[in-house]
Each structure stands twice: as C-alpha cells, then as structure tokens.
Scaffold this motif. Structure first.
Motif, short mmCIF file in Angstrom:
data_model
loop_
_atom_site.label_atom_id
_atom_site.label_comp_id
_atom_site.label_asym_id
_atom_site.label_seq_id
_atom_site.Cartn_x
_atom_site.Cartn_y
_atom_site.Cartn_z
N LYS B 154 42.09 42.37 39.11
CA LYS B 154 40.64 42.61 39.56
C LYS B 154 40.09 43.22 38.10
CE LYS B 154 41.16 41.34 43.66
NZ LYS B 154 41.11 39.85 43.72
N HIS B 155 40.84 44.13 37.26
CA HIS B 155 40.28 44.93 36.15
C HIS B 155 40.00 44.02 35.32
CE1 HIS B 155 44.92 45.04 36.53
NE2 HIS B 155 44.91 44.52 35.22
N VAL B 156 40.57 42.86 34.94
CA VAL B 156 39.98 41.68 34.24
C VAL B 156 38.82 41.11 34.50
CG1 VAL B 156 40.47 39.46 32.99
CG2 VAL B 156 42.26 40.93 33.44
N GLY B 157 38.49 41.09 35.75
CA GLY B 157 37.17 40.69 36.27
C GLY B 157 36.19 41.66 36.17
N LEU B 158 36.38 42.91 36.29
CA LEU B 158 35.28 44.12 36.11
C LEU B 158 34.89 44.00 34.90
CD1 LEU B 158 37.02 46.76 38.32
CD2 LEU B 158 34.78 45.58 38.91
N GLN B 159 35.84 43.77 33.72
CA GLN B 159 35.30 43.79 32.35
C GLN B 159 34.58 42.47 32.09
OE1 GLN B 159 38.31 44.23 29.11
NE2 GLN B 159 37.92 46.58 29.29
N GLN B 160 34.59 41.49 32.74
CA GLN B 160 33.84 40.45 32.55
C GLN B 160 32.60 40.62 32.82
OE1 GLN B 160 36.05 38.35 30.60
NE2 GLN B 160 35.00 36.73 31.53
N LEU B 161 32.50 41.34 33.98
CA LEU B 161 30.84 41.74 34.52
C LEU B 161 30.28 42.61 33.25
CD1 LEU B 161 31.96 42.32 38.38
CD2 LEU B 161 30.42 40.82 37.31
N HIS B 162 31.12 43.60 33.01
CA HIS B 162 30.58 44.37 31.93
C HIS B 162 29.95 43.71 30.69
CE1 HIS B 162 31.76 48.21 33.24
NE2 HIS B 162 32.85 48.54 32.51
N ALA B 163 30.72 42.42 30.37
CA ALA B 163 30.47 41.71 29.22
C ALA B 163 29.00 41.18 29.65
CB ALA B 163 31.38 40.88 28.86
N ARG B 164 29.00 40.50 30.72
CA ARG B 164 27.97 39.89 31.30
C ARG B 164 26.40 40.62 31.36
NH1 ARG B 164 27.83 37.62 37.51
NH2 ARG B 164 27.04 39.84 37.57
N ASP B 165 26.77 41.99 31.65
CA ASP B 165 25.65 42.81 31.75
C ASP B 165 25.09 43.07 30.42
OD1 ASP B 165 25.59 43.09 34.47
OD2 ASP B 165 26.18 45.24 34.69
N GLN C 283 40.97 31.64 34.70
CA GLN C 283 40.06 32.45 35.70
C GLN C 283 38.78 32.71 35.37
OE1 GLN C 283 42.42 35.25 37.47
NE2 GLN C 283 43.89 33.89 38.59
N MET C 284 38.85 33.38 33.85
CA MET C 284 37.66 33.88 33.34
C MET C 284 36.62 32.45 33.15
SD MET C 284 38.77 36.14 30.01
CE MET C 284 39.45 37.40 30.15
#
Lengths: 302, 302, 302, 302, 302
Positions: B154-165, C283-284
């Motif tokens: 999940k922490h990888v996914g949360l970082q993706q959201l950071h980068a998207r924002d 997954q990314m």
C-alpha cells in the motif's frame, strides 16, 4: 564534554562507591572465612573466573565501542549543525538581494540569522528537556514566539518560520527559484540533523543487552574472590577492589557515553557549541555585540 | 523498543526456561554420577571448555554487534522517515502557492500531508504483516483507498498518489519546475527509506552463521560440567546455570535485535514514531485535532 | 539466500565431509598409538593448541565479519536497485506528459518501464554468468535486442537505450530540462549500483589472507589431538570432530558469504528480487499480467 | 590483485624466508643448549608467551582489518571510477545535441570520451609512479598532450580539458545550462575519486603503529622457544617455524594490503580495470576497435 | 605525518623514558627482595596478570582503533579539501565567462583562486593555533585582510569573501544562476570540511575512557613482576621492560593519533597538503611561479 584535565577523583569514584563498598566487605568476609575458619575448600582455580572475565571483557569492549559510536555520532551531528548554520547564514547574506530597497532586506536577513541562532539553542535545550523559550526570546520577536506556542518541538516551529520567510523572499523577488531551492536544502539538512539528535535521545540502548552484561559482570565479581583467596591472603582485598573498579568504571563510562543529551558532564556540549555558532553568525552579520565564548568553570563544558 | 526500566523477570528468563531446565537436570545428573558412583575420570581440565568458551564469546560478540547494527540501522531509517516527512510537509506548505484561489490549495495541501501520515502508518503496519487499510482509511479518501486495491504494498501506492498530485500541481501552476523536482526528491528519499526497511525485513540473517554458533554453544554447554565437576561439588549446578544463562541470553538477544519488525517487544517502535509524525505534521498544518502521544502501558513501546 | 528453516543436514555437513573423515581417521590413529603402543610422550599440554586456537578464532571472527560485510553490501545494493527502479518508474509515469497526444506517450512509458524490468533480470543473470538474453527478450522489442548485440554487458546497453529515449522525450517536449536531469540522475544511481555489484563479483577476496588462515587452521587441527589425547581417551575422537567441525564450518561459511553472486544457495536472491520489482512496476503501470511472487521450493531462494 | 588459484609457493614463502631461516637456527641453538648442555632452567612456562601471543593476535587482527579497509576502499574508488566513466560517456552521448550540424558534434564526443579513457590510464599509471604519457598519447591529440606539459598530475590536466570542452559546448548551444552543470558534477565526482586514490597513495600507515607491533612480534618469537623447549624436544623446531610463519605471514599480508598502488601483485588492478572501461566506452561509441580484455598471464593481474 | 623510515630511536623511546626508568627500578627492587631476602610468598601465579592483560589488550586494541579512525578521518577531510579546492578552481576557470571584457575577469579569477589557496593555509594554521595572517597576506589583498580582522576564524571570513565575489559575478552576468548555485555548493562542501576539522580539534576524546585504561594498565604493570619473579630470575627485568614498553608505546601511539592537529610529528600534514594544493591550483591558472613541493627534512612532514 569532560575536559582533558582536572577531573576530580570524587567524580570518578563517586559513581561506583556503593559497588566498591560492597566488594570490600564481601572480600574481607570471604578472606576471614578462609583464613580464620579454615574453610579452604571454597577456593577454586582461577580458570573459572578467567573464562568469565574474558567473555565479559569482550562484551564490554564491544559495548563501549557502541556507546562511543553513539557519543561520536551525536558530536558529528552537532558538527554538521555548525557547518549548516554557517552555510545557511552565508547563503542568506549573499544569495538574497533587493536591487531597489537594500535597507528593507538588511533587517530581514538579520531576523532570519538570529532565528537560526535561536534554533540552535532551542534544539540544545529541547534535547535536554529544558524549557528553551527564555533563550529563544532573546533572538526572536514576540509575534514569532506566539507562533511557536502550538508546537511541542519549538525547533520544528522555528524551521517553519524560516520556510515561510523564504517563500516571502521569493514572492518579493529577493531570491530566484534556484536560490530558494538551494536554501531550502540547507534547511532540510538542518531538519535531518535535528531528527538525528532526537533519534539518539529517544532510542533506549537495548536494555536487555546492558542488563545481561551487568548480570554477567556481577556474577564474575561474586566468583572472583574464591579464585583469588588462596593466592593473595589479605592482599586479596585491594586486588579485588582494583579489578572490580576497572570493570565497573568501564561499564559506567559506556552507560554515560551512550546517552549524550542528559545534562550530565559527559554530554555533548550543545550550549558551548551554540554559543560558538552565535559568535560566528554575528561576526558574519558584522554585529557589534558578539558575546564571548563560554569559559569552562569546571572540569567539563555543557 | 524495550524501555529503560521495569523489564519483568518473567520476560527475561521466559525465553530460556527450557534451556535452563535442561541444564539443571543435566548438571545434577553428572554431579550425581561423579559423587555417588565415583566415576571420577569423567572430569576434564577446564582448559578444553576454556578454548571453546573463548571462541564462542568472540563469535557471539561479533554476532551481537551485527545484530545491533541491523537494529540500529532500522532505527536510523525510521529517524530518516521522521525527518523526510517533516521536510515533505514543510515543502508542501511553503513551496506551493496559488496566487488566485488560495482556498483551493489549502484543501489540496491538507490531503497530501494527511496521506503522508497514512504512508507512515501503512509502512509500519505493512512491515509487521498487519493489514494497514483500517489505519489508512482514517487519513485518506474513499476514492484513493479504491486506487490502492491493486497494490501489494500500500505504501508504494500512496507514493504514486503523491506523485500524481505533484504533477497536477505543476499543471495548475501551483509550483514551479524546480520546486516539483525538489519535492520529488523528498519522495525519492522516502521511497529509499521504505525499500531499506523491506530489505531488513526480508533478508534472513545468514542462517548457517547462527546455526554454527548455536551448535558450538550447545557443545560448549555439554562439555562444561565435566570441567566444573571436580571444582565445585554440588555448587556446580548454580554456577553452570549462571554461565549457561549468560551465554544463552546474549544469543537470544542477538536473535531478537536482528529482526526489528516482528511485532515483538524488541521491535523498532514504528507505531509510536508514526504517531509522533502525525502530531508534528498536524501541528504544522495548524490542525486542531492533534492526538496525544502514545503512553507506554508496558515495559515496551511498539 | 538461505531461508530460516529446513536447512538439510546434508547441506550443512556435505561441505566438510572430507575434512571430518580425515580428522576421524587421524584422531583414531593417534589415540591407538598413544593407548596401544604406549608412546605417551607425544602428549603435549593444551596450552600450545590454546594459543593457536585463540589466534585463529580472532582471525576467523574478523574474517567472517568482512565476509558478512560483503554479503550485506551486496544485499544493500540490490535493495537500492529496488528503490531506484521504483523511483524511476514513478518519475517516468508522473513526470512525462504530452499535452496533445496522450496515447503516444502511454506506449512509450510502457516500453521504458518494461526495459527497466529487463535491466534488473539482465544484471542478475549477468552477475551469475548466465545468458540474460532469453529473459530480456520477454520485455524488450526485437530491434532493441539487436542493439544490445555489441555489448558485453547487456545491462550497460539497456541503460544506453534509456538515455536515448530520454533524449527523445526532451526533443518531443514530453519532459522539461529539469525533469530530464532528474531522471538521468536516477539512471546514474542505477549505473552505480550495477558497477558496485560488478566490483563485488570481480574482486577476489585477498587470496593470501584466506590462505594463511586456512594454513593456521589446519596446523591447529593437526596439533589438537596431541593436546587432547591424554585427557579424553577414546572420547577424544568425537570431541576432536566437533571442534574441527565448528572451525571448518565457520571458515566455509565465510567463504560462501564473501562471494554472493555464484549461483549457490547462499547467494543474494537476485531473481526473487527482480521478480518483486517486476510485480511492483507492473502494478504501477496498472498492467493486468502481474506474475505471482517466486515461491521457495527448497531451503533457499535464488 | 592476486587471483584465486595458482599462487606459487615461492611467492608465499619468499617474503619471509630470512625470518624462517633465522628462526630455524635460533630454535636449533636453544634446543641444543637445553638438551646437550642440560641448561634446563632456561625453560619458562608457556603462560608468558601466551599473554604476549594474545595481545599480538589482537593487535594484528585489528591491524589487518585496517589494512583490509584501505585495500577495499581503493577498490571501491576504482569501482566508482568505472561507474562515473560510464555515466560520463552516457551523458556526453545523449545529453549533447547539435540540431544543425550533427557531424561536427560526433567528432567532439569521440574526443571527449577517448580523453576519459586516457584519464583512467593516466591515473592508474600516475599512482604507480610510472610515466603515463605513452598511454595518454594513444587517446589524445598532440596539441592536448602539449597542454599537459605544465602539469605534475596529468590527470588533473585532462580534467581541465574536459571542463574547457564543456564550456565550449555550452557556448555552441550543444548543451543547455542544466546539462552543463550535471556533466560538471560527474567530473567533480571523478575528481573526488582521483583525490581519494592520491590520499591512499600518499598517506603512510602510522609508522609507529606498525613498528610497535613488529617489535612485540619479534620479542614474542624470541621468547617462544623457551616456552616450547621443554614440551616438544627437537620437534620444537618445526612447531616454532609454523607458528612464526603464521604470525609473520599475516603481518606481511597486512603490510601489502595497506598500500594498494605499488606495482606489486597485491595491487588494485588499475590497468585491467582501465582496459575494461576502455572496452565499455568504445562499445558505447560503437567504435569498431574494441581491444580484448586483459588475460591474466600469471597468478595476479595488475 | 611520520614517514616510512628513519624514525629515530630517540623519538620512539623518548616518550616512555620515565615509565621505563620506573619499571626498571621497580623490577630490580622486587627481584632483590625475592632473591636476597627470600620473601618468596610474594610470587603469584601468572593467571592473575594474564586476565588483566587480556582485558587491557582488548580495550587498548579498541581504543587504538578509535584513535586510528579519528586520525584517518582527519586525513580523509584534508583529502576532500584537496578535491574540492581543485573542483572549485576548475569551476571558477571554466564556468565563468565575460563575453565582452575577457581581461577583467581574468584578474577576478586569479583573485578568487589565490584566496582559495590562502583558505587552505589559514585552515591548517588555524587548527594548530598558529597565526595564519602572515601566510594569508601572501595571497590576499590588503583590503581583504582588513575585512578579516573581525573574524575569530579567518577561514570563515575568507569563505564570506568567496560568496561576496560570487554574488558580484552573478550581477555582472559572468555566471548564470545554475552556475552560481553549483559553485556555492562547492563552497558549502569546503565549509563542511572546515567544520569537521574543527570538530576533531575541539572534541576531547572521552577523558574517563583514556583514564580508566591508563589506570588498569598501571595496575597491570604493578602486578606483573610478582607473576614473573619466580620464572625468570634477574632476567625478569628485561622481560618486564619489554612487555611494559609494548603496552605503553601502544597507548602513547593511540594518544598521539587521536589528536591530529597539534603541531606534533604524528599530525595530519596540513602544510604539505596545502602546498600541493597551491601547486595544483597555480598550474591550473598557468601561473609561472609554482613553488616546489615541500621536501621532508626530518622523519616527518607537517
């Protein structure tokens, strides 16, 4: 930080006086039993304590190495704080520029650099669980002190103010975007340093590790007179005391070194270092009121 | 993390109770054989166990050093997470700016910083193989939780959201390109920290290394009473127990220290640290609902 | 990497079976000479082997420390590869943007990220001197495989393709110059990681160092029975075997740990790690075909 | 660098042949005195040499650890040179661009990359105090060789030429300012690597440290036969030789490892590494004339 | 830094002459008491001094390791100063450009680079508590010397001048903003190096640590003759002297190594290094007056 000389005997042996007292009585008791009551079969060969002694020496050596590393790391971090505070001041002074109203910016620079001095004191005091506000007030305006009220860690709040000012400076056109980023990086490095200090402060050295070494050490001391009793006669007692003292002192030293922010003489001298930062930064600002360096008034500086 | 005091005796000796039980019986048996059946030629000189003892002490000392290094590295990484989370929040708050609609961006900043808090909890829970979703939900919108479903970590996914924002912020003109890169670097550092934790979690300490030390240690314990039997009489049993306890406790401690993300009292206190990050970041956002710090309710914090 | 449990006895002792066989025969021979032919003046005091044993333990302890450091460094490097691969994918996905034809760029991103997966496998296979091309072909187009033909080190070639694509992206206006530099830095870090692996692979641990320790160890083993012969009778043989086994196993372990890319069970598990990178990166990319993680089918993973 | 196998016996023992000769004669003399003249009170208990032996082992172990660290650091630096040379070439090839006259820039790139190859050889040769000019001439134009004449350290001069070319490229518009800075950073890293090599080369390992260990070691060897004389009879001489050999070999190994740029078989293999860099960089440039890798023609590579 | 050869005997033993004198008298006295007055019960078995000897060796080994680390760190810092001075000069020469009046800028570059040479000498002299002004004056204008008057640390002032010049260069358009930041970073690295030297200079090695080792060592020496007296007869005195010398010399060496900026032969050779920096930088500037390198006129360089 202990200084090189003049460490009073009282300081050195005060830390182990109960241990020594106990060992003296214990040693005499065993000697008396052996000599006067002729219970000689309590004597054991030195080999058994020797094995234990080797093991404990080894663990103690590694352990004081780890304690030394913590102490040295704390000092390295404060060395980095010196460096980054200087770099920060240099960048504030020579990267910021207002082509139109040079007077304005001068006061602005002074405010930031003084706040950096406050930050050093605040961090040092905060690590020792003292109230940093009295020292902060000397360098920071009333309004900014107000801002800090919500913060547990005043040093975190002070950095927020740095970042806010930097943002203003960019909006005013006093710095260009690259310069903002570069100064922000210096703040990030200072933020790292502050977190590293907190890590050392808040991380208990593995309790069980210390405990097992302490247990083994006590057991060794208990066993030792049985090994020595046959060899030395009543001279055993001083020999026992010296050996005990060596081991206990080294253990105590490790315990002191491993926690360098405890308001003890073995601490990292955060206040002295902060004072030196104050001196350096004020000299950079061509400030007239440079305080003198702390003079050690004891066998240590804080 | 074990705290400084109040470690219950039960915790300390619970870990080696079978070993001690066995050694007690074994020691008594040998003593009985020696004393009652007069099979005295089973006695050997202490030199042989001494050699073995020295070797094992040495290996054990190095080994607990390596275990300590892993434990300390884990703590250093979580210290870096504290620092980078603070720097990240500082950068989000003071590098982002919308000259036209300051209200919009405020909510945007809150969302990112709350997600960073979620990231810390998610990483901590994930390392301990607990389900992080309940904690994440407290800080992250439903839609974003949906996004995380495809991710193992999940922490990888949360970082993706950071980068998207961050990418959106650049498109909106809220940050300039240098600021984007600088914040991206902070994310990269957090990504490094998370990978380092996973490395420590997923890398088994060389099994054979531990195994050989364990074997040598057991052999040493088996040999030891033959060396002691002649010297101590029935007092041998307690001496044997203490020596055994010292060695086994130090071995067990090394085993515990080397795996710092196992939901055990010796763990790196990832939840306590995450809570402190939550407090710091909420204070930075001037959030009213700052939770209190974890109070230790036992001899350790998690 | 060896797993925590289920290491077969055969694996552990298989490595030293000739040594143990020899020692058994040698020990029995000496015992027979001593006991049956009454040549008792071959017995020597244990002090001489003790000195040697201490020295060898010390050197062996330092040496296994150095071997452990190499092994751990290798694991740290592969941890960094995980981190930088994730950061690289994050940057490719969220820093690149084509405002006009978003479809084009999607394929472009997929190609780069797949190539990064290929790079991980290629490096892992290359370090073990296996042919990486079969695995590379699964992720990289035919034309790019052609490009790699001239390269000894396929992973160097794959990075060149990364850099070429990045250059194109700048020309197309998909990234700005800062973003190019930032992604180039991630490539540089990956380049460093790959060079570090090659360094560990290609640097022979100082041969003479190992050799002298081996010589001293053999000499110690040869001397040992003369010290033990008097003390244990025929029990000497098992004691001798256990001591020999301890020393030889620790030496062998050091030899295995110091070379972590040799297709052996003690290797850094580069394929398992690469598979995890593949899973994370797919997954990314919201790829549907995420492979399952490697399941260990033995007492180790590769 | 010594290779794994085939180290000739002559090489190993050649280094300590005088020591062994002396010890042989010395041992025999003492034995003769003891046995034939019956001066038996020269025999001392083994405890005294044992204490000394332990101390020396400990110091020797730490010392070879430090020597190993120097040797390993030298190798790490050359590993970094490999990485940075590759990154440098990648950046030159893919960051530089001339939209109008692509032919011009091709020759320019070739020149820089060839000069980087020359730099590696120049540094390697320079560290060993060999004349690097013959090798440099193969990669660098006559005019540039002329430029190098004023420089003591040819590698410093070659880097100046790199920086000059980079400055030209910016003026020509072949790179943008960010790219210039990024490539300049790679040059800075290479400059650091070169300085680190010089540091290892020019810093004498603390002479007194080595001296005191050597003195203690000699004294131990002188004392040893008095301890052994009673135990082994004439067998003492071979035992003495083996123990002496162990200690002296380990000391000599430390001495060799600590100075890794001396044109000796234990050197860091700078020429082999430079050749590999040449191969990698030429493959990157699609050069047709890639030399083959060095084949070891002895038990070491240089 | 001590050189490899020609260390005079006087230098080596001068440091421990009082210790040796005392030990000689002390040893003879005990021997006389033992032999002539037949007070033989003062003899003790060697085991007791052996235990102590092992412990002290261990602590001494760790301690000289830590002292060595300080010494080596000091050398690493000065190596970094060499590297960063070269990079600084390279950047000044090839990043600065005045398209219109190339003559102006030439003098400007010379001034900065000469000031960098002055900085190196100033730091070296300052660390040794010598007055750096005479050396600074050779490289820096009168007006700038005036500027330095307010500074305690002249090297801090010199860096301020660097930053001021850099700011001017940006205003003149001689460098672009990225180049300014990049050169500022080099100054920051030099600032770090200077702070690290000061840290080593100003941090007293934990006094109690050294003290306890010294105490244990003295106690061991006092105990030793009682263990040796029975074994060696009057030969005890030389044996005692040699053992004492070994221990004390190693302790003294540690004490010297741990403070590398004290104007002693074991110092980091800051002046020699500064001279080499002067030579390198002047060669880069194509200066005609390159001084020759320092020739060692003794067994050490400063």
């Amino acid at each position: 930080m202990l200084l090189k000389n003049n460490i009073p005997i009282g300081y050195i042996f005060g830390k182990i006086k109960y241990e020594i007292l106990f060992v003296t009585i214990y040693g005499i008791a065993i000697e008396v039993i052996y000599q006067n009551f002729h219970i000689t079969n309590i004597s054991i060969p030195m080999t058994v304590p020797t094995v234990l002694g080797t093991i404990i020496s080894l663990l103690l050596a590694f352990r004081s190495n780890q304690a030394y590393d913590r102490w040295w790391e704390a000092r390295i971090i404060w060395g980095a704080i010196v460096n980054d505070s200087r770099s920060f001041a240099r960048q504030i002074i020579f990267l910021m520029e207002d082509p139109f109203q040079p007077e304005n910016i001068e006061a602005f620079k002074q405010r930031i650099i003084k706040r950096q001095i406050a930050w050093c004191y605040a961090l040092g005091k905060g690590l020792r669980k003292d109230d940093p506000m009295p020292l902060i007030r000397k360098f920071v305006s009333e309004e900014e002190c107000e801002y800090l009220k919500d913060y547990d860690n005043k040093h975190v709040g002070l950095q927020q103010l740095h970042a806010r000012d930097l943002n203003n400076a960019l909006k005013q056109g006093w710095i260009n975007p690259y310069q903002q980023i570069e100064i922000d990086r210096t703040i990030t490095r200072l933020c790292d340093a502050m977190g590293k200090c907190e890590r050392i402060k808040n991380t208990v050295f593995p309790s069980t590790y210390g405990l097992y070494i302490k247990m083994a050490l006590h057991f060794f001391i208990l066993l030792l007179p049985f090994g020595l009793v046959q060899l030395f006669g009543f001279l055993m007692v001083p020999v026992l005391i010296v050996i005990t003292a060596c081991f206990f002192l080294i253990e105590k030293m490790a315990i002191h070194l491993q926690d360098p922010f405890e308001n003890k003489p073995t601490d990292t001298p955060v206040l002295t270092i902060s004072r030196n930062i104050e001196r350096d930064l004020k000299q950079m600002m061509k400030d007239k009121h440079v305080p003198s360096a702390y003079e050690p008034d004891a066998f240590f500086i804080l």
